[in-house]
Design a protein around this motif. Structure first.
Motif, PDB file in Angstrom:
ATOM      1  N   ALA A 101     -35.114  30.017  21.792  1.00 53.42           N
ATOM      2  CA  ALA A 101     -33.925  29.212  22.089  1.00 53.42           C
ATOM      3  C   ALA A 101     -32.979  29.975  23.022  1.00 53.42           C
ATOM      4  N   GLY A 102     -33.257  31.256  23.232  1.00 54.03           N
ATOM      5  CA  GLY A 102     -32.425  32.071  24.120  1.00 54.03           C
ATOM      6  C   GLY A 102     -31.321  32.811  23.390  1.00 54.03           C
ATOM      7  N   ALA A 103     -31.291  32.661  22.037  1.00 50.97           N
ATOM      8  CA  ALA A 103     -30.243  33.297  21.239  1.00 50.97           C
ATOM      9  C   ALA A 103     -30.702  34.675  20.737  1.00 50.97           C
ATOM     10  N   THR A 104     -29.797  35.355  20.057  1.00 49.50           N
ATOM     11  CA  THR A 104     -30.089  36.696  19.541  1.00 49.50           C
ATOM     12  C   THR A 104     -30.241  36.646  18.027  1.00 49.50           C
ATOM     13  N   PRO A 105     -31.400  37.095  17.502  1.00 44.43           N
ATOM     14  CA  PRO A 105     -31.543  37.129  16.040  1.00 44.43           C
ATOM     15  C   PRO A 105     -30.747  38.289  15.440  1.00 44.43           C
ATOM     16  N   ARG A 109     -38.584  45.892  16.837  1.00 41.30           N
ATOM     17  CA  ARG A 109     -37.986  47.239  16.795  1.00 41.30           C
ATOM     18  C   ARG A 109     -37.532  47.641  18.184  1.00 41.30           C
ATOM     19  N   GLU A 110     -38.427  47.390  19.148  1.00 37.02           N
ATOM     20  CA  GLU A 110     -38.122  47.799  20.511  1.00 37.02           C
ATOM     21  C   GLU A 110     -37.015  46.926  21.114  1.00 37.02           C
ATOM     22  N   ALA A 111     -37.099  45.608  20.867  1.00 36.62           N
ATOM     23  CA  ALA A 111     -36.152  44.685  21.510  1.00 36.62           C
ATOM     24  C   ALA A 111     -34.761  44.766  20.892  1.00 36.62           C
ATOM     25  N   TYR A 112     -34.664  45.034  19.576  1.00 43.38           N
ATOM     26  CA  TYR A 112     -33.363  44.949  18.900  1.00 43.38           C
ATOM     27  C   TYR A 112     -32.925  46.266  18.252  1.00 43.38           C
ATOM     28  N   GLY A 113     -33.736  47.300  18.415  1.00 43.36           N
ATOM     29  CA  GLY A 113     -33.348  48.620  17.909  1.00 43.36           C
ATOM     30  C   GLY A 113     -33.437  48.758  16.394  1.00 43.36           C
ATOM     31  N   TRP A 114     -34.159  47.845  15.742  1.00 47.29           N
ATOM     32  CA  TRP A 114     -34.302  47.931  14.288  1.00 47.29           C
ATOM     33  C   TRP A 114     -35.381  48.949  13.923  1.00 47.29           C
ATOM     34  N   ALA A 115     -35.330  49.424  12.699  1.00 45.38           N
ATOM     35  CA  ALA A 115     -36.348  50.362  12.215  1.00 45.38           C
ATOM     36  C   ALA A 115     -36.506  50.193  10.713  1.00 45.38           C
ATOM     37  N   GLU A 131     -25.590  34.009  18.406  1.00 52.02           N
ATOM     38  CA  GLU A 131     -26.325  34.788  17.399  1.00 52.02           C
ATOM     39  C   GLU A 131     -26.739  33.871  16.253  1.00 52.02           C
ATOM     40  N   VAL A 132     -27.928  34.117  15.727  1.00 56.32           N
ATOM     41  CA  VAL A 132     -28.430  33.366  14.580  1.00 56.32           C
ATOM     42  C   VAL A 132     -28.820  34.372  13.499  1.00 56.32           C
ATOM     43  N   ILE A 133     -28.250  34.175  12.305  1.00 54.66           N
ATOM     44  CA  ILE A 133     -28.494  35.113  11.208  1.00 54.66           C
ATOM     45  C   ILE A 133     -29.666  34.631  10.361  1.00 54.66           C
ATOM     46  N   THR A 134     -30.646  35.510  10.148  1.00 56.06           N
ATOM     47  CA  THR A 134     -31.754  35.189   9.266  1.00 56.06           C
ATOM     48  C   THR A 134     -32.183  36.424   8.486  1.00 56.06           C
ATOM     49  N   THR A 135     -33.266  36.272   7.722  1.00 59.31           N
ATOM     50  CA  THR A 135     -33.715  37.305   6.807  1.00 59.31           C
ATOM     51  C   THR A 135     -34.836  38.160   7.397  1.00 59.31           C
ATOM     52  N   PRO A 136     -34.894  39.432   7.037  1.00 55.06           N
ATOM     53  CA  PRO A 136     -36.019  40.244   7.497  1.00 55.06           C
ATOM     54  C   PRO A 136     -37.318  39.918   6.747  1.00 55.06           C
ATOM     55  N   THR A 137     -37.193  39.292   5.557  1.00 52.28           N
ATOM     56  CA  THR A 137     -38.380  39.026   4.742  1.00 52.28           C
ATOM     57  C   THR A 137     -38.872  37.621   5.032  1.00 52.28           C
ATOM     58  N   THR A 138     -39.505  37.473   6.200  1.00 47.69           N
ATOM     59  CA  THR A 138     -40.009  36.170   6.623  1.00 47.69           C
ATOM     60  C   THR A 138     -41.152  36.344   7.590  1.00 47.69           C
ATOM     61  N   PHE A 139     -41.737  35.201   7.946  1.00 48.40           N
ATOM     62  CA  PHE A 139     -42.811  35.171   8.923  1.00 48.40           C
ATOM     63  C   PHE A 139     -42.195  35.266  10.324  1.00 48.40           C
TER      64      PHE A 139
END
Ligand SMILES: *Cc1c(COP(=O)(O)O)cnc(C)c1O
Length: 391
Positions: free
Chosen positions: A96-100, A338-344, A78-86
């Motif tokens: 890279a095959g990891a999960t954001p 949204r579809e891939a990670y269930g975010w909304a 898992e790689v942690i990043t921000t929602p406010t980005t490009f």
């Protein structure tokens, strides 16, 4: 929309005759591929940031991807990043095959919130990728401490951050790696390009190898006096190296970095002064002990003081011939993620609040203080017409 004769874009590159000449000279030199000019640009960039190594690449996206791959981030991580980005920040994690994993921002500087990062860390976390939004320095001390405590990598998306400093130190010299962008909208452009900085010898060497197809010697070495025709492929690499015609432009641009940053700061300070008496407009924060790179000048609207929303505010400015932008539509608002990670929308309240209220005003080195005043006049006029008492 309304076509204005003197429509003011929110961004414009600043290309001098010297830069045009540098590119033309390279085109006529017979060597356009990665070579001497890219090496020279790297040396100048390393010296500026104080990082031990700088690796010139074809884009920041390529650099972020390389950093992840070279540090061994892959499936199951898992790689942690921000929602406010490009989108690129998140896309490279996926490539890279990891999960954001997203951690919310702080509403005061639009950078990732260290407290949210701490909550998002799991045993699968392999890296943290903060973004120095608009050129504002992330809280790298706190994030770095978390990274060390949990044994995870720290890779900064420094696409906006040429000139960003913490305690007088470039953000290029902080963390495992930092990646800068020379896309045409950024503070320095090579038409297209990026630079990865690191103090880690092995990481720099791995990135160089992977950036040129995984070949043991790059083309410059092979085709000049130093080298021969032979090479060995040591890893399945990428075509990510910066070409010399890009480096000619980027290097010549970079020679003007101090003047660029002074010009940006002067314009930002004019905006600050103009908005100081306008409570409805929240101006950007330059945290104590940090230097903002002023890649963008992002204001936010006080909803409690205005009867106009962000979209309509942008329309009004456009009607006055003023271009603006929004940085960014949050990652968790886009259909794919949204579809891939269930975010909304609503999942990251500070990022949502910032998105609903933020506007990037015109800011570029070719702009004059008078032009800042023209923009500030227009903003002030919209506030006067749509503001409640005290706006
Ligand atoms: C521009 C940008 C990138 C990508 O940079 P490229 O050089 O175009 O690949 C990545 N992250 C952020 C935050 C950006 O603004």
């Amino acid at each position: 929309m309304i076509e204005h004769e003197d429509f003011l874009p929110y961004n414009l590159p600043d290309i001098s005759d010297a830069e045009v000449d540098a590119v033309v000279e390279t085109l006529r030199s017979g060597w356009l591929a990665p070579g001497r000019r890219a090496r020279e640009f790297e040396a100048a960039f390393a010296a500026y940031t104080g990082a031990k190594h700088a690796v010139a690449l074809d884009s920041a996206t390529a650099g972020l991807h390389l950093a992840l791959v070279a540090l061994g981030v892959g499936p199951g991580d898992e790689v942690i990043t921000t929602p406010t980005t490009f989108a690129a920040t998140v896309n490279v994690i996926i490539h890279a095959g990891a999960t954001p994993v997203l951690a919310d921002i702080r509403i005061d500087d639009y950078c990732i919130d260290p407290a949210a990062v701490a909550r998002a860390i799991t045993p699968r976390t392999k890296a943290i990728m903060p973004v120095h939004h608009a050129g504002s320095a992330c809280r790298m001390d706190e994030i770095g401490e978390l990274a060390r405590a949990h044994g995870v990598h720290l890779i900064a998306d420094a696409a906006h951050a040429i000139g960003t400093e913490i305690a007088g130190r470039s953000v290029g010299a902080i963390g495992d790696a930092a990646v800068f962008s020379f896309y045409p909208t950024k503070n320095v452009t090579s038409g297209r390009g990026g630079m990865l900085t690191t103090d880690d010898d092995a990481l720099a060497e791995r990135c160089r190898l992977l950036a040129l197809h995984g070949m043991s010697d790059d083309a410059w070495d092979r085709y000049t006096a130093r080298g021969a025709w032979a090479y060995q492929v040591l890893a399945p690499g990428y075509n990510y190296a910066m070409s010399d015609y890009q480096a000619a432009l980027g290097g010549a641009q970079f020679a003007r970095i101090d003047a660029f940053q002074r010009a940006r700061r002067r314009l930002a300070e004019r905006y600050h002064a103009r908005f100081a008496a306008l409570p409805a407009i929240i101006t950007p924060l330059e945290r104590a002990g940090t230097t903002h790179a002023w890649h963008l000048y992002v204001i936010r609207l006080r909803r409690d003081l205005l009867a106009i929303g962000r979209d309509a505010f942008i329309d009004e400015l456009r009607a006055c011939g003023i271009g603006t932008s929004v940085h960014f539509i949050p990652i968790h608002h886009h259909p794919y993620y949204r579809e891939a990670y269930g975010w909304a929308p609503g999942d990251f309240p500070a990022a949502d609040e910032a998105f609903e209220t933020m506007i990037s005003l015109p800011l570029y080195t070719r702009m004059s203080v008078d032009t800042v005043d023209r923009v500030a006049d227009a903003v002030e006029d919209v506030v006067r017409r749509h503001g409640f008492k005290g706006a």
